[in-house]
Design a protein around this motif. Structure first.
Motif, PDB file in Angstrom:
ATOM      1  N   GLU A 269       0.672  -1.149  -0.134  1.00  0.00           N
ATOM      2  CA  GLU A 269      -0.088  -0.016   0.177  1.00  0.00           C
ATOM      3  C   GLU A 269       0.871   1.252   0.067  1.00  0.00           C
ATOM      4  O   GLU A 269       2.011   1.216   0.504  1.00  0.00           O
ATOM      5  CB  GLU A 269      -0.838   0.020   1.141  1.00  0.00           C
ATOM      6  CG  GLU A 269      -1.818  -1.141   1.300  1.00  0.00           C
ATOM      7  CD  GLU A 269      -2.846  -1.178   2.271  1.00  0.00           C
ATOM      8  OE1 GLU A 269      -3.549  -0.195   2.519  1.00  0.00           O
ATOM      9  OE2 GLU A 269      -2.839  -1.703   3.254  1.00  0.00           O
ATOM     10  N   LEU A 270       0.625   2.131  -0.564  1.00  0.00           N
ATOM     11  CA  LEU A 270       1.229   3.414  -0.571  1.00  0.00           C
ATOM     12  C   LEU A 270       1.404   3.958   0.639  1.00  0.00           C
ATOM     13  O   LEU A 270       2.609   4.636   0.951  1.00  0.00           O
ATOM     14  CB  LEU A 270       0.474   4.532  -1.405  1.00  0.00           C
ATOM     15  CG  LEU A 270       1.274   5.984  -1.778  1.00  0.00           C
ATOM     16  CD1 LEU A 270       2.449   5.698  -2.664  1.00  0.00           C
ATOM     17  CD2 LEU A 270       0.237   6.872  -2.566  1.00  0.00           C
ATOM     18  N   LYS A 271       0.718   3.787   1.713  1.00  0.00           N
ATOM     19  CA  LYS A 271       0.847   4.373   2.958  1.00  0.00           C
ATOM     20  C   LYS A 271       2.233   3.899   3.607  1.00  0.00           C
ATOM     21  O   LYS A 271       2.751   4.305   4.524  1.00  0.00           O
ATOM     22  CB  LYS A 271      -0.360   4.147   3.798  1.00  0.00           C
ATOM     23  CG  LYS A 271      -0.561   2.465   4.218  1.00  0.00           C
ATOM     24  CD  LYS A 271      -1.792   2.619   5.038  1.00  0.00           C
ATOM     25  CE  LYS A 271      -2.179   1.096   5.277  1.00  0.00           C
ATOM     26  NZ  LYS A 271      -3.257   0.926   6.235  1.00  0.00           N
ATOM     27  N   GLU A 272       2.784   2.830   3.146  1.00  0.00           N
ATOM     28  CA  GLU A 272       3.873   2.262   3.806  1.00  0.00           C
ATOM     29  C   GLU A 272       5.279   2.997   3.328  1.00  0.00           C
ATOM     30  O   GLU A 272       6.268   2.959   4.055  1.00  0.00           O
ATOM     31  CB  GLU A 272       4.271   0.759   3.002  1.00  0.00           C
ATOM     32  CG  GLU A 272       3.145  -0.382   3.038  1.00  0.00           C
ATOM     33  CD  GLU A 272       3.416  -1.612   2.440  1.00  0.00           C
ATOM     34  OE1 GLU A 272       4.401  -1.620   2.128  1.00  0.00           O
ATOM     35  OE2 GLU A 272       2.479  -2.297   2.076  1.00  0.00           O
ATOM     36  N   TYR A 273       4.965   3.827   2.340  1.00  0.00           N
ATOM     37  CA  TYR A 273       5.997   4.863   1.924  1.00  0.00           C
ATOM     38  C   TYR A 273       6.042   6.204   2.236  1.00  0.00           C
ATOM     39  O   TYR A 273       7.080   6.971   2.466  1.00  0.00           O
ATOM     40  CB  TYR A 273       6.248   4.548   0.469  1.00  0.00           C
ATOM     41  CG  TYR A 273       6.429   3.306   0.049  1.00  0.00           C
ATOM     42  CD1 TYR A 273       7.569   2.594  -0.119  1.00  0.00           C
ATOM     43  CD2 TYR A 273       5.476   2.518  -0.558  1.00  0.00           C
ATOM     44  CE1 TYR A 273       7.833   1.246  -0.657  1.00  0.00           C
ATOM     45  CE2 TYR A 273       5.438   1.019  -1.140  1.00  0.00           C
ATOM     46  CZ  TYR A 273       6.709   0.508  -1.030  1.00  0.00           C
ATOM     47  OH  TYR A 273       6.796  -0.709  -1.605  1.00  0.00           O
ATOM     48  N   VAL A 274       4.534   6.657   2.522  1.00  0.00           N
ATOM     49  CA  VAL A 274       4.420   8.096   2.829  1.00  0.00           C
ATOM     50  C   VAL A 274       4.498   8.122   4.442  1.00  0.00           C
ATOM     51  O   VAL A 274       4.289   7.220   5.346  1.00  0.00           O
ATOM     52  CB  VAL A 274       3.112   8.277   2.546  1.00  0.00           C
ATOM     53  CG1 VAL A 274       2.796   9.774   3.130  1.00  0.00           C
ATOM     54  CG2 VAL A 274       2.831   8.225   0.977  1.00  0.00           C
ATOM     55  N   GLY A 275       5.288   9.000   4.917  1.00  0.00           N
ATOM     56  CA  GLY A 275       5.470   9.643   6.493  1.00  0.00           C
ATOM     57  C   GLY A 275       7.004   9.626   6.917  1.00  0.00           C
ATOM     58  O   GLY A 275       7.286   9.740   8.007  1.00  0.00           O
ATOM     59  N   LYS A 276       7.543   8.859   6.201  1.00  0.00           N
ATOM     60  CA  LYS A 276       9.047   8.785   6.431  1.00  0.00           C
ATOM     61  C   LYS A 276       9.954   9.524   5.791  1.00  0.00           C
ATOM     62  O   LYS A 276      11.164   9.937   6.105  1.00  0.00           O
ATOM     63  CB  LYS A 276       9.813   7.315   5.784  1.00  0.00           C
ATOM     64  CG  LYS A 276       8.606   6.121   6.447  1.00  0.00           C
ATOM     65  CD  LYS A 276       9.291   4.820   5.774  1.00  0.00           C
ATOM     66  CE  LYS A 276       8.312   3.505   6.128  1.00  0.00           C
ATOM     67  NZ  LYS A 276       8.569   2.283   5.608  1.00  0.00           N
ATOM     68  N   GLY A 277       9.409  10.640   5.025  1.00  0.00           N
ATOM     69  CA  GLY A 277      10.361  11.589   4.163  1.00  0.00           C
ATOM     70  C   GLY A 277       9.324  12.080   2.999  1.00  0.00           C
ATOM     71  O   GLY A 277       8.230  12.023   3.271  1.00  0.00           O
ATOM     72  N   TYR A 278      10.233  12.744   2.257  1.00  0.00           N
ATOM     73  CA  TYR A 278       9.367  13.103   1.114  1.00  0.00           C
ATOM     74  C   TYR A 278       9.434  11.888  -0.126  1.00  0.00           C
ATOM     75  O   TYR A 278      10.112  11.252  -0.414  1.00  0.00           O
ATOM     76  CB  TYR A 278      10.011  14.370   0.382  1.00  0.00           C
ATOM     77  CG  TYR A 278      10.223  15.647   1.283  1.00  0.00           C
ATOM     78  CD1 TYR A 278       8.940  16.461   1.336  1.00  0.00           C
ATOM     79  CD2 TYR A 278      11.185  15.784   2.033  1.00  0.00           C
ATOM     80  CE1 TYR A 278       9.334  17.647   2.116  1.00  0.00           C
ATOM     81  CE2 TYR A 278      11.441  16.934   2.911  1.00  0.00           C
ATOM     82  CZ  TYR A 278      10.259  17.695   2.817  1.00  0.00           C
ATOM     83  OH  TYR A 278      10.318  19.002   3.572  1.00  0.00           O
ATOM     84  N   VAL A 279       8.208  11.868  -0.752  1.00  0.00           N
ATOM     85  CA  VAL A 279       7.800  10.823  -1.691  1.00  0.00           C
ATOM     86  C   VAL A 279       7.598  11.564  -3.054  1.00  0.00           C
ATOM     87  O   VAL A 279       6.684  12.491  -2.980  1.00  0.00           O
ATOM     88  CB  VAL A 279       6.684   9.940  -1.283  1.00  0.00           C
ATOM     89  CG1 VAL A 279       6.346   8.903  -2.274  1.00  0.00           C
ATOM     90  CG2 VAL A 279       7.182   9.097   0.026  1.00  0.00           C
ATOM     91  N   VAL A 280       8.330  11.018  -3.920  1.00  0.00           N
ATOM     92  CA  VAL A 280       7.981  11.416  -5.538  1.00  0.00           C
ATOM     93  C   VAL A 280       7.319  10.248  -6.235  1.00  0.00           C
ATOM     94  O   VAL A 280       7.918   9.334  -6.442  1.00  0.00           O
ATOM     95  CB  VAL A 280       9.138  11.853  -6.301  1.00  0.00           C
ATOM     96  CG1 VAL A 280       8.879  12.171  -7.657  1.00  0.00           C
ATOM     97  CG2 VAL A 280       9.854  12.796  -5.556  1.00  0.00           C
ATOM     98  N   LEU A 281       5.867  10.534  -6.622  1.00  0.00           N
ATOM     99  CA  LEU A 281       5.352   9.469  -7.313  1.00  0.00           C
ATOM    100  C   LEU A 281       5.696   9.604  -8.842  1.00  0.00           C
ATOM    101  O   LEU A 281       5.474  10.717  -9.292  1.00  0.00           O
ATOM    102  CB  LEU A 281       3.844   9.384  -7.111  1.00  0.00           C
ATOM    103  CG  LEU A 281       3.333   9.297  -5.667  1.00  0.00           C
ATOM    104  CD1 LEU A 281       1.900   9.045  -5.613  1.00  0.00           C
ATOM    105  CD2 LEU A 281       3.889   7.973  -5.014  1.00  0.00           C
TER     106      LEU A 281
END
Length: 666
Positions: A543-555
Motif C-alpha cells: 500500500e502507498l501508505k507504507e512509503y508515506v510519512g518517512k520523508g518526501y515521496v515522489v510518485l
C-alpha cells in the motif's frame, strides 16, 4: 518537453491480447483482489467456508462474510476501505470481459431481480446454490466462461447503515457477503438464473430488467440515437466501444413500435457495416444481434409470418441496464465523448493528387478510425460531397500514405495532395495552415535523433501553441491548440478554458482537456494523498501508505515500454542520487502497463535499468490521481500532503531543491 498520451497505446495493448487471455487475466485479477481483501482483515473477514463442492468435478463455492462497526461524524455516504474498494473497482474494470453482469446500487432503489440461483456440476447431476437479495444491498455479480469448460463467478453484496448511539453518536455499520464460484458447466442449463419460487421456471428463466425509460419512443429519435451511438463507437477506446455497443443494443431492443420496410432498411444500412468491421468478434456479433432485434420489429418479419430463415450470430449481452452501464463507464474514467447536438454539414471537396493515386478517404481528426467516406481518384483528380461535423478538423488520407488537414465550415475545400496543401474559406484558411504546418513539424520531429536538436524543435512547437492559446483571437484554433498542448499547461492556465465562459468549452476537442483538469484537481497542492493498493515485481501487495510519512515521496507515473523523448528515467536517476540522502527523498515508480498484460516488458526493463528505488505496478492509482498523460510526477510531504505536481523534470528539480530535509511531521 511535451508528454505523450496514454490512451492510444492502451488501445493497442488491449487489442494485442486475445479474448480468452483477457478473460483469464480478468478472473485472476479478481481472485487476487479478493484474497488481498480477505487477508487484510479490514472488515473482520472470515476465512471462507465451503458451501458446495464436488471433488470429482472440481466445482466449488466458497462464501466469505465480513462486517465492520465504528463511530463517524459524516453523512451516510459510501465508505469503503482500500482493499474492498480495490475489489469493487476491479469488478467494474473487468466487467467488460464477463458473460453475465449485474450491478446494482442500493441508492437506486430495490434490485431489479429478487435474487439468483447457480448450478454447479456434480457427479450426480448438479448442486444448486441460492441467494435472495436484500432491498438495501449493493450487488456486484460477474460471471466468466473459462476455456476448460468451467465457469467462474463472483457475487459481492454489502449493505451499510447509520445508527444513532447515545455514547458515541452516529455509528456506521457494514455487513457483506462474498460468494466465489468455480463450477463445471452443465450443458444447456443456465449457470446463473434469477431466483424464483415457481419451481417450473427455475431452469428456463432468464434475467429480465425493467424497460429503460431512455429508450427512443419515435423512429426519428431512434434513427438519430443509432447514428450518434455508432459515431461514438468509432472513436472510443476499447472499453468505450463495449459500452457503446451494449447501449446500442439496449436502445434498439427497447424501441416499442413496428418499423416500416423503409425505416428498417435505413437503420440496417447504418448498422450492417459494423457486423464485419467492428473491433473483435464479440462486438461484431453484438451488432449482428442488434440487426436481428430490429428485424423482429420490422414489417419484413411480419410479412414472413414471424419466421427467421437465417439468423445472425448472437451473443448473450451484458446484463446491465443502460443507466447502470453509463455509471460503469464513468466509474472507470471513460466517457463516451459525444455532444447530442452534433451538427453535420455538406462539404464539397475537390482537387488534385499524384497520378498514381487510387483513392482518398475522409476521416475525423479526433478519431483516426472514423471514416466518413472513401472516394476514387481518376487521372490525378477527385471531386465529391460528403457530410462532415461542423467546426471540427478532418483530414484527407491519400492511399493510406499521407494526410492533409482542413477545418469544416460547410464551404468548399480545394486540396493539392501533391504538395499537401488545402484552400477553403477565408475564416478557415489560417486554421488549415496552422494544423498542417504543426503536423508536418511533428512528423519531422519523430525522425530527429539528436537530443539537443529535438529539444529545440519541441520548444519551438510549444511556443507556437502558446502563442495561439494566449495571444490568438480565433477561439476555434485555440480549441485545437488546447487539444494538442493541454498536458504542458498549468492548472491555473487551463481553468478559464474549461469554464462555460469560454465559447467552445463543450467542443468535442475539449473533452480530454476537461478530463485532464479534473485529474489535476485530484492532486492539487494542499490535498492529502490517497492510499492505494500496489503490486511489486514478485506479485506481492503493498500500500502507498507504507512509503508515506518517512520523508518526501515522489510518485513517478510511467509506461515501461516507452524509450524515446518521453522517457525521464535517466534524469530521475540523477535526481535520486542528488536528493535521496541530502533531502530524504524517495521515488516510487508506478507502471500501469504491467498489470494483466502478458506482453509487458516491465520486469525486463527494470533489470536493464537497475533502478535503485521501489518499482511497483498499478492501475487504480492512475484513476485515483487523475493521470491522463505520462510521465507525471507528484511530490508528497512527510505529513501526507501533496506539495506539487511538476509537469517536467526541470520543475521537479526546482521543487526538490526547496525541500527541508529536517521537516518534522508536526
Amino acid at each position: 518537453m511535451m508528454k505523450n498520451r496514454t490512451i492510444v497505446m492502451v488501445i493497442f495493448l488491449i487489442l494485442a491480447v486475445s479474448v480468452q487471455a483477457q478473460v483469464s487475466d480478468a478472473v485472476r485479477n479478481i481472485h487476487d483482489k479478493l484474497q488481498a481483501f480477505v487477508a487484510s482483515g479490514e472488515y473482520n473477514v472470515d476465512k471462507g467456508r465451503v458451501v458446495n463442492s464436488d471433488e470429482v468435478s472440481g466445482s466449488k463455492t466458497i462464501a466469505y462474510s465480513f462486517s465492520m462497526v465504528f463511530g463517524m461524524d459524516s453523512d451516510n455516504s459510501t465508505v469503503l476501505f482500500p482493499h474492498l474498494k480495490e475489489l469493487e473497482q476491479t469488478l467494474r474494470s473487468e466487467a467488460m470481459h464477463a458473460k453475465e453482469i449485474y450491478m446494482h446500487d442500493a441508492k437506486e432503489g430495490d434490485p431489479l431481480i429478487p435474487g439468483i440461483q447457480w448450478s454447479l456440476g456434480n457427479t450426480n447431476g448438479y448442486v444448486s446454490g441460492m441467494y435472495v437479495f436484500g432491498k438495501k444491498q449493493n450487488i456486484r455479480l460477474l460471471s466468466f466462461d473459462m476455456t476448460n469448460g468451467y465457469r467462474y463467478a463472483l457475487l459481492l453484496l454489502w449493505e451499510q447503515q447509520i445508527k444513532q448511539d447515545k455514547q458515541i453518536g452516529n455509528t456506521w455499520l457494514m455487513n457483506g457477503t462474498i460468494f466465489e464460484i468455480h463450477a463445471k458447466k452443465l450443458g444447456h442449463m443456465p449457470f446463473i438464473r434469477p431466483y424464483s419460487e415457481r419451481k417450473e421456471q427455475e431452469l428456463t428463466a432468464t434475467i429480465k430488467y425493467a424497460p429503460d425509460s431512455s429508450s427512443p419512443q419515435t423512429y426519428e429519435e431512434l434513427l438519430a440515437k443509432v447514428r450518434q451511438t455508432c459515431q461514438i463507437y468509432q472513436r472510443e477506446t476499447t472499453e468505450g466501444k463495449t459500452a457503446a455497443v451494449v447501449i446500442l443494443h439496449k436502445m434498439c431492443d427497447g424501441y416499442p413500435n413496428t418499423l416500416t420496410r423503409e425505416q428498417y432498411n435505413a437503420l440496417i444500412n447504418i448498422l450492417h457495416p459494423f457486423t464485419e468491421s467492428a473491433v473483435g468478434q464479440k462486438h461484431k456479433e453484438m451488432f449482428g444481434y442488434t440487426c436481428y432485434t430490429l428485424y423482429k420489429k420490422s414489417e419484413h418479419y411480419q410479412d414472413e409470418g414471424g419466421e427467421v430463415k437465417s439468423r445472425p450470430a448472437m451473443i448473450v449481452s451484458s446484463s446491465v441496464t443502460t443507466s447502470q452501464l453509463k455509471k460503469l463507464v464513468t466509474h472507470n474514467g471513460l466517457v463516451v465523448n459525444e455532444s447530442s447536438d452534433l451538427q453535420l454539414v455538406n462539404c464539397q471537396i475537390s482537387g488534385t493528387a499524384p497520378d498514381d493515386a487510387d483513392s482518398i478517404s475522409v476521416r475525423r481528426s479526433v478519431s483516426h478510425s472514423e471514416v466518413f467516406g472513401k472516394f476514387p481518384v481518376k487521372n490525378g483528380r477527385f471531386s465529391f460531397t460528403c457530410q462532415l461535423p461542423k467546426d471540427e478538423v478532418c483530414y484527407l488520407l491519400l492511399d493510406n500514405r499521407s494526410m492533409t488537414y482542413f477545418w469544416v465550415d460547410g464551404q468548399p475545400v480545394t486540396a493539392d495532395l501533391k504538395h499537401g496543401s488545402v484552400k477553403s474559406s477565408k475564416a478557415s484558411q489560417l486554421r488549415n495552415n496552422f494544423v498542417n504546418e504543426t503536423e508536418a513539424e511533428r512528423m519531422r520531429m519523430l525522425k530527429i535523433k539528436d537530443r539537443a536538436e529535438l529539444d529545440t524543435a519541441i520548444n519551438r512547437q510549444c511556443e507556437r501553441y502558446r502563442q495561439v492559446i494566449f495571444s490568438g483571437k480565433d477561439d476555434l484554433l485555440r480549441t485545437y491548440a488546447l487539444y494538442k498542448f493541454y498536458s504542458e499547461l498549468t492548472y491555473d492556465e487551463l481553468k478559464p478554458f474549461v469554464s462555460n465562459k469560454f465559447r467552445h468549452a463543450n467542443h468535442l476537442l475539449m473533452a480530454p482537456v476537461k478530463e485532464y483538469v479534473a485529474g489535476l484537481e485530484k492532486r492539487l497542492p494542499g490535498k492529502h494523498y490517497e492510499n492505494v493498493l500496489l503490486v511489486d515485481t514478485l506479485g506481492n501487495y503493498h500500500e502507498l501508505k507504507e512509503y508515506v510519512g518517512k520523508g518526501y515521496v515522489v510518485l513517478h507515473f510511467w509506461e515501461s515500454w516507452h524509450r524515446d523523448q518521453f522517457d525521464i528515467l535517466p534524469q530521475l536517476h540523477k535526481l535520486y542520487e542528488k536528493y535521496h540522502k541530502t533531502k530524504n527523498v524517495e521515488i516510487i515508480s508506478l507502471a500501469t502497463d504491467a498489470i494483466n498484460n502478458p506482453n509487458s516488458k516491465w520486469t525486463e526493463r527494470l533489470k536493464e535499468e537497475q533502478l535503485p528505488w521501489p518499482q511497483l505496478a498499478t492501475k487504480a492509482a492512475w484513476n485515483l490521481y487523475g493521470i491522463c498523460s505520462w510521465p507525471e510526477t507528484i511530490v508528497i510531504g512527510p505529513d501526507g500532503i501533496i506539495i506539487a505536481s511538476p509537469r517536467n523534470v526541470e520543475e521537479l528539480e526546482n521543487v526538490l531543491e526547496t525541500l527541508n530535509p529536517n521537516r518534522s511531521l508536526d
